[in-house]
Motif scaffolding. Structure first.
Motif, mmCIF file in Angstrom:
data_model
loop_
_atom_site.group_PDB
_atom_site.id
_atom_site.type_symbol
_atom_site.label_atom_id
_atom_site.label_comp_id
_atom_site.label_asym_id
_atom_site.label_seq_id
_atom_site.Cartn_x
_atom_site.Cartn_y
_atom_site.Cartn_z
ATOM 1 N N TRP A 49 42.383 9.347 25.294
ATOM 2 C CA TRP A 49 43.586 9.274 26.311
ATOM 3 C C TRP A 49 44.720 9.496 25.923
ATOM 4 C CZ3 TRP A 49 40.894 5.292 24.359
ATOM 5 C CH2 TRP A 49 41.404 4.217 23.538
ATOM 6 N N LEU A 50 45.691 9.865 26.827
ATOM 7 C CA LEU A 50 46.764 10.004 26.698
ATOM 8 C C LEU A 50 47.718 8.696 26.521
ATOM 9 C CD1 LEU A 50 47.748 13.083 28.994
ATOM 10 C CD2 LEU A 50 47.290 13.365 26.473
ATOM 11 N N THR A 51 48.869 8.758 25.676
ATOM 12 C CA THR A 51 49.690 7.537 25.736
ATOM 13 C C THR A 51 50.810 7.542 26.501
ATOM 14 O OG1 THR A 51 50.576 8.380 23.609
ATOM 15 C CG2 THR A 51 48.477 6.808 23.447
ATOM 16 N N HIS A 52 51.380 6.147 27.052
ATOM 17 C CA HIS A 52 52.522 6.199 27.973
ATOM 18 C C HIS A 52 53.665 5.949 26.924
ATOM 19 C CE1 HIS A 52 49.861 5.346 31.315
ATOM 20 N NE2 HIS A 52 51.107 5.276 31.966
ATOM 21 N N CYS A 53 54.045 7.185 26.510
ATOM 22 C CA CYS A 53 55.441 7.323 25.650
ATOM 23 C C CYS A 53 56.622 8.013 26.342
ATOM 24 C CB CYS A 53 55.187 8.409 24.233
ATOM 25 S SG CYS A 53 53.938 7.822 23.278
ATOM 26 N N TYR A 54 57.460 7.657 26.030
ATOM 27 C CA TYR A 54 58.808 8.134 26.680
ATOM 28 C C TYR A 54 58.409 9.693 27.034
ATOM 29 C CZ TYR A 54 63.796 9.238 27.998
ATOM 30 O OH TYR A 54 64.880 9.662 28.493
ATOM 31 N N GLY A 55 58.663 10.110 28.446
ATOM 32 C CA GLY A 55 58.457 11.381 29.117
ATOM 33 C C GLY A 55 56.871 11.585 29.630
ATOM 34 N N ALA A 56 55.967 10.680 29.322
ATOM 35 C CA ALA A 56 54.667 10.854 29.899
ATOM 36 C C ALA A 56 54.750 10.819 31.361
ATOM 37 C CB ALA A 56 53.702 9.605 29.270
ATOM 38 N N VAL A 57 53.961 11.774 32.046
ATOM 39 C CA VAL A 57 53.850 12.024 33.404
ATOM 40 C C VAL A 57 52.425 11.391 33.932
ATOM 41 C CG1 VAL A 57 53.920 14.007 35.147
ATOM 42 C CG2 VAL A 57 55.140 14.099 33.096
ATOM 43 N N GLY A 58 52.267 10.649 35.134
ATOM 44 C CA GLY A 58 51.213 10.147 35.481
ATOM 45 C C GLY A 58 51.014 10.173 36.957
ATOM 46 N N ILE A 59 49.998 9.747 37.370
ATOM 47 C CA ILE A 59 49.529 9.619 38.810
ATOM 48 C C ILE A 59 49.522 8.371 39.465
ATOM 49 C CG2 ILE A 59 47.331 10.169 40.117
ATOM 50 C CD1 ILE A 59 48.382 12.638 39.015
ATOM 51 N N GLY A 60 50.384 8.202 40.428
ATOM 52 C CA GLY A 60 50.284 6.726 40.803
ATOM 53 C C GLY A 60 49.303 6.702 41.771
ATOM 54 N N ARG A 61 48.860 5.250 41.792
ATOM 55 C CA ARG A 61 47.547 4.773 42.416
ATOM 56 C C ARG A 61 47.905 3.229 43.207
ATOM 57 N NH1 ARG A 61 44.735 0.769 40.014
ATOM 58 N NH2 ARG A 61 45.232 0.373 37.778
ATOM 59 N N ASP A 62 47.081 3.271 44.141
ATOM 60 C CA ASP A 62 47.103 1.662 44.617
ATOM 61 C C ASP A 62 46.296 0.816 43.715
ATOM 62 O OD1 ASP A 62 48.909 2.240 46.378
ATOM 63 O OD2 ASP A 62 47.178 3.275 47.795
ATOM 64 N N ASN A 63 45.796 -0.058 44.262
ATOM 65 C CA ASN A 63 44.962 -1.240 43.356
ATOM 66 C C ASN A 63 43.609 -0.572 42.933
ATOM 67 O OD1 ASN A 63 46.787 -2.879 43.102
ATOM 68 N ND2 ASN A 63 46.074 -4.554 44.646
ATOM 69 N N GLU A 64 42.996 0.264 43.660
ATOM 70 C CA GLU A 64 41.589 0.979 43.580
ATOM 71 C C GLU A 64 41.852 1.920 42.616
ATOM 72 O OE1 GLU A 64 43.063 0.707 46.731
ATOM 73 O OE2 GLU A 64 42.388 -1.136 46.691
ATOM 74 N N ALA A 65 40.875 2.042 41.577
ATOM 75 C CA ALA A 65 41.114 2.841 40.330
ATOM 76 C C ALA A 65 41.150 4.367 40.972
ATOM 77 C CB ALA A 65 39.942 2.785 39.394
ATOM 78 N N ASP A 66 40.370 4.773 41.799
ATOM 79 C CA ASP A 66 40.552 5.988 42.424
ATOM 80 C C ASP A 66 41.381 6.299 43.497
ATOM 81 O OD1 ASP A 66 38.031 6.097 40.616
ATOM 82 O OD2 ASP A 66 36.570 5.990 41.944
ATOM 83 N N SER A 67 42.426 5.701 43.662
ATOM 84 C CA SER A 67 42.972 5.997 44.887
ATOM 85 C C SER A 67 44.330 6.815 44.526
ATOM 86 C CB SER A 67 43.824 4.580 45.224
ATOM 87 O OG SER A 67 44.453 3.802 44.225
ATOM 88 N N GLY A 68 44.394 7.394 43.422
ATOM 89 C CA GLY A 68 45.465 8.365 43.192
ATOM 90 C C GLY A 68 44.791 10.020 43.212
ATOM 91 N N SER A 69 46.113 10.908 43.263
ATOM 92 C CA SER A 69 45.282 12.296 43.277
ATOM 93 C C SER A 69 46.423 13.220 42.890
ATOM 94 C CB SER A 69 44.910 12.761 44.693
ATOM 95 O OG SER A 69 46.093 13.093 45.544
ATOM 96 N N GLY A 70 47.631 12.915 42.575
ATOM 97 C CA GLY A 70 48.981 13.467 42.409
ATOM 98 C C GLY A 70 49.885 13.385 43.646
ATOM 99 N N THR A 71 49.540 12.826 44.720
ATOM 100 C CA THR A 71 50.542 12.941 45.772
ATOM 101 C C THR A 71 51.765 12.191 45.608
ATOM 102 O OG1 THR A 71 49.298 11.269 47.340
ATOM 103 C CG2 THR A 71 48.802 13.687 47.686
ATOM 104 N N SER A 72 51.285 11.191 44.380
ATOM 105 C CA SER A 72 52.418 10.384 43.988
ATOM 106 C C SER A 72 52.412 10.386 42.551
ATOM 107 C CB SER A 72 51.919 8.869 44.259
ATOM 108 O OG SER A 72 52.971 7.892 43.498
ATOM 109 N N MET A 73 53.543 10.746 41.814
ATOM 110 C CA MET A 73 53.543 10.863 40.455
ATOM 111 C C MET A 73 54.764 10.054 39.775
ATOM 112 S SD MET A 73 52.771 15.131 40.239
ATOM 113 C CE MET A 73 52.675 14.919 38.209
#
Lengths: 305, 305
Positions: A167-191
């Motif tokens: 897995w990628l690590t949450h270092c300064y500058g890391a870019v990720g995918i917002g999600r709600d409480n459910e693991a599969d609730s993100g897709s990139g519409t929230s980043m």
């Protein structure tokens, strides 16, 4: 902190003396990161991958994100679809939490933008199965959050050899995918982008897709949101994203020519050692240790704009 | 990142169920930091020490620094002298390096301000000898940069039991003393605040004096300097400090009433555990580990301005 701005003198003699044996150098090596970069060869560097480079265009300028396709292929494919459907045009930055993250998505209560091929939820890619022969540049240094850490293609990563997950690590500058409480609730519409001390407790809880290679200050200086968790409390505080584009979709003259130091090179190992035990005349007590988020992967611009 | 702003529901039942045995809670404990703070008692908190609280007054507002007198008594005494001689009036912020530090001192080439009792160089206080019975709240978690880490009086610290030496750690918000290459070349005429991922390699290389308790965003959002190491390249980019004052020198109505959570309490241990293994409904994979700079020591304002 130096009280005054120093001259950067390149300690060429020190490089020549120690370049073949930096890791076993004396307790106070004198070789610096600048020294290593000054003696690097062109083959130590690679161009950013245009197929996996996003330009996040803000009113104040361009933030350049490189996507790590080995780690979140489904999300990255969906982000590219969102880009090409124009989804990110005029999407606001809704959250700026000090020492934590900047986040963008459609504002609460807004009518969702219609999508074509892109999706609004995708199966989580918190970790990926690594191939048995997966090659990365491991740090020998202990890490509390993961069995092993290191770098691949210039991305900070972690892995668990017991099940070959990575897995990628949450270092300064890391870019990720917002999600709600459910693991599969993100897709990139929230980043989001990490703008503070590495929140490594997010690792394996959320899908990371890449890292910012240039322009972090355009995000890290944004006014902090005054609501809970740094959300802005009214829309007039938003900064609107002009657009996110893929480098490969732009003509060459509109791209930014960046190179990142290859992390599978002896030069990178020297750079890491020069960060583990700092060279130069200022440091008196070498740390003798480095954690993955304190490794700064060098980036350089190769075209004068 | 949550896609939307959640309601903060206090899981009172969960607190009652687990407050006596949080460390041995299940793999996904539900108790959050907010829960712990909601059930804290007034005796869990202390007022900032007015004798050791600095107000860094910027045009945009007040940054509140608490000094850790156990760790750098000579430098702190000198800072108080500098404050009372008016040294910091109109001193510029000369350096803002992204993901690293903000620094203020007389600009290069300026005529040095005359001093009275205050000094321009003091013997380094990179580490201090701790008393044999020194009490602090140690983290059980491994740290790569120091044999032991933990907290005392709300300050993040490290120590080496082999020689009973102790030092403050370079976490976000740490406040230190600029120096030149010589260990003893600082005194407080140049100071810095950490505004990025903890640069722990600075530990034991430079004297830290305390931490920012409120107002970090006033520093972390300053425009980045475009020169080497984030130095501004011309004076018209400076932000000038109006003054630095000691809380104890101001009448009560001009002070900011802040409280910090006592770090020698069961509540603080609960807060740390809730950060080590995050509660609430969002986290799916508890980290099972925390490093000292990821522990956020809670602060609250007790007076409505």
């Amino acid at each position: 902190m130096r009280k005054k701005q120093p001259l950067f003198s390149l300690l060429t003699a020190a490089i020549l003396a120690s370049s073949s044996a930096v890791a076993s150098d004396t307790a106070t090596p004198k070789v610096t990161v600048s020294d290593w970069l000054a003696q690097s060869s062109s083959s130590d560097w690679r161009e950013l991958d245009a197929e996996n480079t996003l330009y996040l265009e803000l009113p104040a300028g361009r933030v350049i994100i490189e996507l790590a396709s080995d780690f979140a292929p489904k999300h990255i494919s969906n982000i590219k679809a969102l880009v090409r459907e124009g989804f990110y045009q005029n999407i606001p930055i809704v959250r700026v939490q000090d020492n934590y993250v900047v986040q963008w998505n459609e504002p609460d209560g807004a009518t969702p933008k219609p999508l074509k091929q892109a999706k609004r939820s995708i199966a989580a890619e918190f970790t990926v199965k690594l191939p048995a022969n997966f090659a990365f540049t491991a740090l020998a240094d202990f890490d509390g959050y993961a069995p092993k850490t290191g770098h691949v293609n210039g991305f900070a990563m972690a892995m668990d050899p017991s099940n070959n997950s990575g897995w990628l690590t949450h270092c300064y500058g890391a870019v990720g995918i917002g999600r709600d409480n459910e693991a599969d609730s993100g897709s990139g519409t929230s980043m989001y982008v990490v703008t503070g001390h590495a929140p490594r407790h997010l690792d394996r809880n959320i899908t990371l897709v890449g890292t910012v290679r240039q322009g972090m200050a355009l995000l890290s200086t944004l006014p902090r949101g005054q609501g809970d968790m740094g959300f802005y409390t009214s829309a007039d505080q938003y900064t609107y994203i002009k657009d996110i584009t893929l480098a490969t979709d732009l003509p060459p003259e509109k791209r930014t020519a960046l190179q990142v130091l290859r992390t599978d090179t002896a030069t990178f190992k020297g750079v890491v050692e020069a960060q583990r035990n700092r060279g130069g005349d200022w440091y008196l007590h070498p740390a003798g240790y480095i954690e993955v988020c304190n490794v700064r992967v060098p980036v350089r611009e190769t075209q004068v704009k």
